[in-house]
Design a protein around this motif. Structure first.
Motif, PDB file in Angstrom:
ATOM      1  N   GLN A 246      45.699  20.681 -50.586  1.00  0.00           N
ATOM      2  CA  GLN A 246      44.541  20.036 -51.188  1.00  0.00           C
ATOM      3  C   GLN A 246      44.132  20.759 -52.469  1.00  0.00           C
ATOM      4  O   GLN A 246      43.837  20.133 -53.480  1.00  0.00           O
ATOM      5  N   ASP A 247      44.147  22.076 -52.432  1.00  0.00           N
ATOM      6  CA  ASP A 247      43.818  22.853 -53.636  1.00  0.00           C
ATOM      7  C   ASP A 247      44.790  22.556 -54.769  1.00  0.00           C
ATOM      8  O   ASP A 247      44.391  22.383 -55.921  1.00  0.00           O
ATOM      9  N   PHE A 248      46.084  22.478 -54.465  1.00  0.00           N
ATOM     10  CA  PHE A 248      47.073  22.215 -55.503  1.00  0.00           C
ATOM     11  C   PHE A 248      46.912  20.794 -56.046  1.00  0.00           C
ATOM     12  O   PHE A 248      46.977  20.575 -57.261  1.00  0.00           O
ATOM     13  N   GLY A 249      46.680  19.819 -55.169  1.00  0.00           N
ATOM     14  CA  GLY A 249      46.467  18.440 -55.620  1.00  0.00           C
ATOM     15  C   GLY A 249      45.262  18.322 -56.534  1.00  0.00           C
ATOM     16  O   GLY A 249      45.306  17.637 -57.558  1.00  0.00           O
ATOM     17  N   GLN A 250      44.174  19.019 -56.186  1.00  0.00           N
ATOM     18  CA  GLN A 250      42.990  19.014 -57.048  1.00  0.00           C
ATOM     19  C   GLN A 250      43.291  19.683 -58.383  1.00  0.00           C
ATOM     20  O   GLN A 250      42.856  19.221 -59.434  1.00  0.00           O
ATOM     21  N   TRP A 251      44.031  20.782 -58.333  1.00  0.00           N
ATOM     22  CA  TRP A 251      44.368  21.500 -59.563  1.00  0.00           C
ATOM     23  C   TRP A 251      45.207  20.622 -60.498  1.00  0.00           C
ATOM     24  O   TRP A 251      44.961  20.572 -61.695  1.00  0.00           O
ATOM     25  N   VAL A 252      46.204  19.923 -59.935  1.00  0.00           N
ATOM     26  CA  VAL A 252      47.061  19.058 -60.757  1.00  0.00           C
ATOM     27  C   VAL A 252      46.221  17.981 -61.445  1.00  0.00           C
ATOM     28  O   VAL A 252      46.338  17.753 -62.643  1.00  0.00           O
ATOM     29  N   THR A 253      45.363  17.328 -60.680  1.00  0.00           N
ATOM     30  CA  THR A 253      44.540  16.255 -61.243  1.00  0.00           C
ATOM     31  C   THR A 253      43.623  16.786 -62.337  1.00  0.00           C
ATOM     32  O   THR A 253      43.480  16.172 -63.394  1.00  0.00           O
ATOM     33  N   LYS A 254      43.022  17.934 -62.103  1.00  0.00           N
ATOM     34  CA  LYS A 254      42.100  18.506 -63.077  1.00  0.00           C
ATOM     35  C   LYS A 254      42.834  19.008 -64.320  1.00  0.00           C
ATOM     36  O   LYS A 254      42.409  18.786 -65.445  1.00  0.00           O
ATOM     37  N   THR A 255      43.965  19.680 -64.129  1.00  0.00           N
ATOM     38  CA  THR A 255      44.693  20.303 -65.228  1.00  0.00           C
ATOM     39  C   THR A 255      45.414  19.287 -66.100  1.00  0.00           C
ATOM     40  O   THR A 255      45.449  19.424 -67.314  1.00  0.00           O
ATOM     41  N   ALA A 256      45.998  18.287 -65.487  1.00  0.00           N
ATOM     42  CA  ALA A 256      46.790  17.298 -66.235  1.00  0.00           C
ATOM     43  C   ALA A 256      45.943  16.102 -66.620  1.00  0.00           C
ATOM     44  O   ALA A 256      46.433  14.985 -66.706  1.00  0.00           O
ATOM     45  N   GLN A 257      44.677  16.350 -66.873  1.00  0.00           N
ATOM     46  CA  GLN A 257      43.753  15.295 -67.258  1.00  0.00           C
ATOM     47  C   GLN A 257      44.319  14.533 -68.447  1.00  0.00           C
ATOM     48  O   GLN A 257      44.760  15.122 -69.420  1.00  0.00           O
ATOM     49  N   GLY A 258      44.337  13.251 -68.328  1.00  0.00           N
ATOM     50  CA  GLY A 258      44.900  12.429 -69.381  1.00  0.00           C
ATOM     51  C   GLY A 258      46.322  12.001 -69.067  1.00  0.00           C
ATOM     52  O   GLY A 258      46.791  10.997 -69.575  1.00  0.00           O
ATOM     53  N   LEU A 259      47.029  12.772 -68.242  1.00  0.00           N
ATOM     54  CA  LEU A 259      48.395  12.414 -67.866  1.00  0.00           C
ATOM     55  C   LEU A 259      48.490  11.998 -66.394  1.00  0.00           C
ATOM     56  O   LEU A 259      49.276  11.132 -66.043  1.00  0.00           O
ATOM     57  N   VAL A 260      47.711  12.637 -65.545  1.00  0.00           N
ATOM     58  CA  VAL A 260      47.730  12.347 -64.107  1.00  0.00           C
ATOM     59  C   VAL A 260      46.321  11.953 -63.689  1.00  0.00           C
ATOM     60  O   VAL A 260      45.378  12.711 -63.879  1.00  0.00           O
ATOM     61  N   GLN A 261      46.189  10.748 -63.114  1.00  0.00           N
ATOM     62  CA  GLN A 261      44.864  10.303 -62.691  1.00  0.00           C
ATOM     63  C   GLN A 261      44.580  10.628 -61.236  1.00  0.00           C
ATOM     64  O   GLN A 261      43.424  10.686 -60.821  1.00  0.00           O
ATOM     65  N   ASP A 262      45.613  10.874 -60.434  1.00  0.00           N
ATOM     66  CA  ASP A 262      45.422  11.220 -59.035  1.00  0.00           C
ATOM     67  C   ASP A 262      46.637  11.964 -58.522  1.00  0.00           C
ATOM     68  O   ASP A 262      47.744  11.761 -59.024  1.00  0.00           O
ATOM     69  N   ALA A 263      46.424  12.828 -57.529  1.00  0.00           N
ATOM     70  CA  ALA A 263      47.528  13.614 -56.966  1.00  0.00           C
ATOM     71  C   ALA A 263      47.230  13.930 -55.504  1.00  0.00           C
ATOM     72  O   ALA A 263      46.067  14.016 -55.109  1.00  0.00           O
TER      73      ALA A 263
END
Length: 153
Positions: free
Chosen positions: A67-84
């Motif tokens: 869950q932490d990694f999924g949240q990090w991906v969504t937050k970090t790749a803002q503009g490229l990834v809308q959900d993870a």
């Protein structure tokens, strides 16, 4: 006049490459982040894929670390990834934004697979890339033993 279009296309390409490099760089830096040792499953089961290549209800992960990694991906790749989301610490699903060009999907999947493997080492991992309409468009499987990524559209 024709030269102006080339400059604009070049500037747009540079922005997208910079965004992809940012995702790669940040994926590498997460390997240094402290890992979460407790892994508590969530209460709601979630389907990955299915016969039509869709996912059901979306959560960030079914373990605390996932869950932490999924949240990090969504937050970090803002503009490229809308959900993870992360399942079983070996499957990462991402829903890309319309800003990701079809020619950039494979590079993004590669960066995510490498970063995901660094955070969940000693196992094979998969990255499932979904289009903005939630249809599965690419799967990248990172093989731990060969250190290679296999892609399937």
């Amino acid at each position: 006049m024709h030269g102006g279009k080339n400059v604009s296309l070049l500037q747009q390409s540079r922005k997208m490459i910079a965004g992809l490099l940012l995702v790669l760089m940040l994926a590498v830096t997460t390997a240094c982040a402290p890992s979460v040792s407790a892994q508590k499953p969530t209460n709601v089961p979630v389907a990955i894929g299915g016969s039509q290549g869709y996912y059901a209800q979306l959560e960030r992960g079914n373990t605390v670390a996932g869950q932490d990694f999924g949240q990090w991906v969504t937050k970090t790749a803002q503009g490229l990834v809308q959900d993870a989301y992360v399942r079983d610490n070996n499957k990462l699903g991402v829903v890309i934004t319309p800003k990701v060009q079809p020619t950039e999907v494979k590079d993004l999947a590669k960066s995510l697979a490498q970063g995901f493997h660094r955070n969940f080492p000693n196992q094979d991992v998969s990255v499932l890339v979904y289009a903005p309409d939630k249809k599965l468009i690419l799967t990248a499987k990172y093989d731990q033993q060969s250190n290679q990524i296999e892609y399937k559209s």
